[in-house]
Write a protein that holds these residues in place. Structure first.
Motif, PDB file in Angstrom:
ATOM      1  N   GLU A 135      25.007  36.347  18.263  1.00  0.00           N
ATOM      2  CA  GLU A 135      24.514  35.643  17.075  1.00  0.00           C
ATOM      3  C   GLU A 135      25.660  35.124  16.211  1.00  0.00           C
ATOM      4  O   GLU A 135      25.574  34.019  15.663  1.00  0.00           O
ATOM      5  CB  GLU A 135      23.600  36.562  16.259  1.00  0.00           C
ATOM      6  N   LYS A 136      26.731  35.879  16.130  1.00  0.00           N
ATOM      7  CA  LYS A 136      27.888  35.416  15.355  1.00  0.00           C
ATOM      8  C   LYS A 136      28.572  34.232  16.045  1.00  0.00           C
ATOM      9  O   LYS A 136      29.052  33.305  15.391  1.00  0.00           O
ATOM     10  CB  LYS A 136      28.876  36.564  15.146  1.00  0.00           C
TER      11      LYS A 136
ATOM     12  N   PHE B 277      29.840  28.443  16.408  1.00  0.00           N
ATOM     13  CA  PHE B 277      29.928  27.200  17.177  1.00  0.00           C
ATOM     14  C   PHE B 277      29.178  26.041  16.525  1.00  0.00           C
ATOM     15  O   PHE B 277      29.482  24.878  16.798  1.00  0.00           O
ATOM     16  CB  PHE B 277      29.424  27.418  18.606  1.00  0.00           C
ATOM     17  N   ARG B 278      28.212  26.329  15.697  1.00  0.00           N
ATOM     18  CA  ARG B 278      27.456  25.252  15.047  1.00  0.00           C
ATOM     19  C   ARG B 278      28.337  24.591  13.996  1.00  0.00           C
ATOM     20  O   ARG B 278      28.653  25.172  12.966  1.00  0.00           O
ATOM     21  CB  ARG B 278      26.178  25.799  14.427  1.00  0.00           C
ATOM     22  N   GLY B 279      28.799  23.369  14.296  1.00  0.00           N
ATOM     23  CA  GLY B 279      29.721  22.666  13.415  1.00  0.00           C
ATOM     24  C   GLY B 279      31.180  23.005  13.640  1.00  0.00           C
ATOM     25  O   GLY B 279      32.048  22.574  12.871  1.00  0.00           O
TER      26      GLY B 279
ATOM     27  N   ALA C  69      34.078  33.471  14.487  1.00  0.00           N
ATOM     28  CA  ALA C  69      33.024  34.497  14.456  1.00  0.00           C
ATOM     29  C   ALA C  69      33.567  35.865  14.088  1.00  0.00           C
ATOM     30  O   ALA C  69      32.850  36.697  13.523  1.00  0.00           O
ATOM     31  CB  ALA C  69      32.343  34.561  15.824  1.00  0.00           C
ATOM     32  N   GLY C  70      34.816  36.116  14.480  1.00  0.00           N
ATOM     33  CA  GLY C  70      35.406  37.420  14.234  1.00  0.00           C
ATOM     34  C   GLY C  70      35.000  38.461  15.244  1.00  0.00           C
ATOM     35  O   GLY C  70      35.400  39.621  15.166  1.00  0.00           O
TER      36      GLY C  70
ATOM     37  N   ARG D   9      19.049  27.759  21.821  1.00  0.00           N
ATOM     38  CA  ARG D   9      19.986  28.125  20.757  1.00  0.00           C
ATOM     39  C   ARG D   9      21.225  28.840  21.280  1.00  0.00           C
ATOM     40  O   ARG D   9      22.230  28.937  20.577  1.00  0.00           O
ATOM     41  CB  ARG D   9      19.285  28.986  19.697  1.00  0.00           C
ATOM     42  N   TYR D  10      21.197  29.321  22.515  1.00  0.00           N
ATOM     43  CA  TYR D  10      22.314  30.091  23.066  1.00  0.00           C
ATOM     44  C   TYR D  10      23.345  29.218  23.792  1.00  0.00           C
ATOM     45  O   TYR D  10      24.439  29.682  24.085  1.00  0.00           O
ATOM     46  CB  TYR D  10      21.785  31.157  24.036  1.00  0.00           C
TER      47      TYR D  10
END
Length: 389
Positions: A317-318, A323-325, A311-312, A125-126
């Motif tokens: 995690e942000k 990045f997803r999409g 993400a800001g 996931r990373y």
């Protein structure tokens, strides 16, 4: 006043991008790659940065080895306090950093390594990957290979993760596209140490109708030179991964074979507005033309900037969620980082090799959108660990 002062201090800060790569081991690709990154950093910063923060690029050399890459990552995080980890070129090095990202729970953008394992079998996931994968680029070539209607194929490849992955995919997709195809010879060579004479002789002895080549860099040049001398390519179809990239055609010059079907980057003949803007800026900045590596480096930094913006912050995690999409505007047009496997849809050009004015070029090419050359979502779900979501 205290809140305002704190906000100003944050806005005036920087995002540190820690980049690890095989600069000394693979200079043909990675010197232009670094220039591409530098151009993107300069453009992002000139436009105000990301949320008011400037990007700072910090690079390290991994000497082409997984151990050095991991040590470099440790140093960048502990000493340089980087915000984002990115980079790698060789597939086995990229896999080491992919594993490191999972262990340390740090976001990692694998810019260049091509092995499918980075987003599938060993995906996590990373980790996200920019460049079109081995599967994608082979899938772009297979329709042309099948149209040759050649039954007996010989294969030559560097004997490490990237080469092995490319060959496995080629066999699988070619068998599906052309039932009855035969693979009559295989030459697996040590990376950077091809014995071109014996390889060419072995391929000739097998009397194939066509050849699938995965060699690149200095190995490719030696193979082509020996193959030309011995007439290996005469009357045979050749399909060759990456060989249309200027990094490798520039070296071949008048030795460039004619009519090979290749993936590559014909920078001199792409007429889209997005690419022209990139080409003009690159040539103005470096007084040189871009290579395939230049585009990858440029797109890598643009991707990180877009992810940070969405993400800001650089919180892991942000960043993963961002990045997803994620959609990114690039010199090749818009790309998207797929939710299902974290692979970008960046594509490549497929065409044929030729010589023009003593130089190797690509002709009869077209851009292949990476979104079109992916296995089904169901197949990806089988390949990718459940824990990678």
């Amino acid at each position: 006043m205290t809140v305002l002062a704190s906000s100003l201090a944050q806005a005036e800060g920087t995002y540190k991008l820690g980049e690890i790569n095989s600069y000394k081991a693979q200079p043909a690709f990675l010197e232009p790659y670094k220039k591409g990154m530098e151009l993107a950093v300069e453009q992002v910063n000139a436009a105000g940065g990301v949320g008011g923060k400037k990007l700072q690029l910090i690079t390290r050399d991994d000497n082409g080895t997984p151990g050095d890459a991991v040590r470099a990552a440790e140093e960048l995080i502990a000493r340089e306090k980087i915000d984002v980890l990115m980079g790698s070129f060789l597939s086995h090095v990229g896999l080491a950093l992919t594993d490191y990202a999972q262990q340390k729970k740090r976001f990692f953008l694998a810019a260049e390594p091509l092995t499918d394992k980075i987003v599938w079998e060993q995906g996590n996931r990373y980790t996200f990957r920019l460049r079109p994968s081995t599967y994608m680029q082979v899938a772009m070539l297979v329709p042309e290979a099948a149209r040759m209607n050649k039954k007996r194929w010989a294969i030559v490849y560097p004997n490490y993760e990237y080469g092995q992955s490319a060959v496995a995919t080629f066999k699988k997709l070619m068998t599906a596209a052309q039932p009855g195809v035969e693979f009559v010879a295989e030459q697996a060579t040590p990376l950077g140490k091809v014995d071109a004479g014996s390889v060419v002789q072995a391929l000739q002895d097998a009397k194939p109708d066509a050849i699938f080549n995965v060699l690149f860099a200095a190995d490719l040049a030696k193979f082509v030179r020996e193959g030309n001398t011995r007439g290996l390519f005469d009357g045979r179809g050749v399909v060759s991964l990456l060989s249309g990239e200027p990094e490798y055609l520039d070296t071949l010059k008048t030795e460039t074979p004619t009519g090979w079907v290749v993936t590559g980057y014909p920078w001199y003949a792409i007429k889209t507005p997005e690419h022209q803007a990139f080409l003009d800026a690159y040539q103005k900045r470096f007084k040189d033309y871009p290579r395939a590596g230049s585009v990858v480096g440029y797109n890598a930094v643009l991707s990180v900037a877009a992810g940070l913006r969405r993400a800001g912050s650089a919180d892991t995690e942000k960043l993963i969620a961002a990045f997803r999409g994620l959609e990114v505007a690039t010199p090749f047009g818009p790309i998207t980082y797929r939710v299902q496997d974290h692979q970008s849809t960046m594509g490549a050009y497929v065409g044929k090799t030729a010589q023009q004015q003593g130089k190797g070029v690509m002709v009869d090419f077209q851009y292949m959108d990476g979104a079109r050359f992916q296995p089904s979502d169901a197949e990806v779900a089988k390949l990718r660990p459940a824990t990678a979501q």
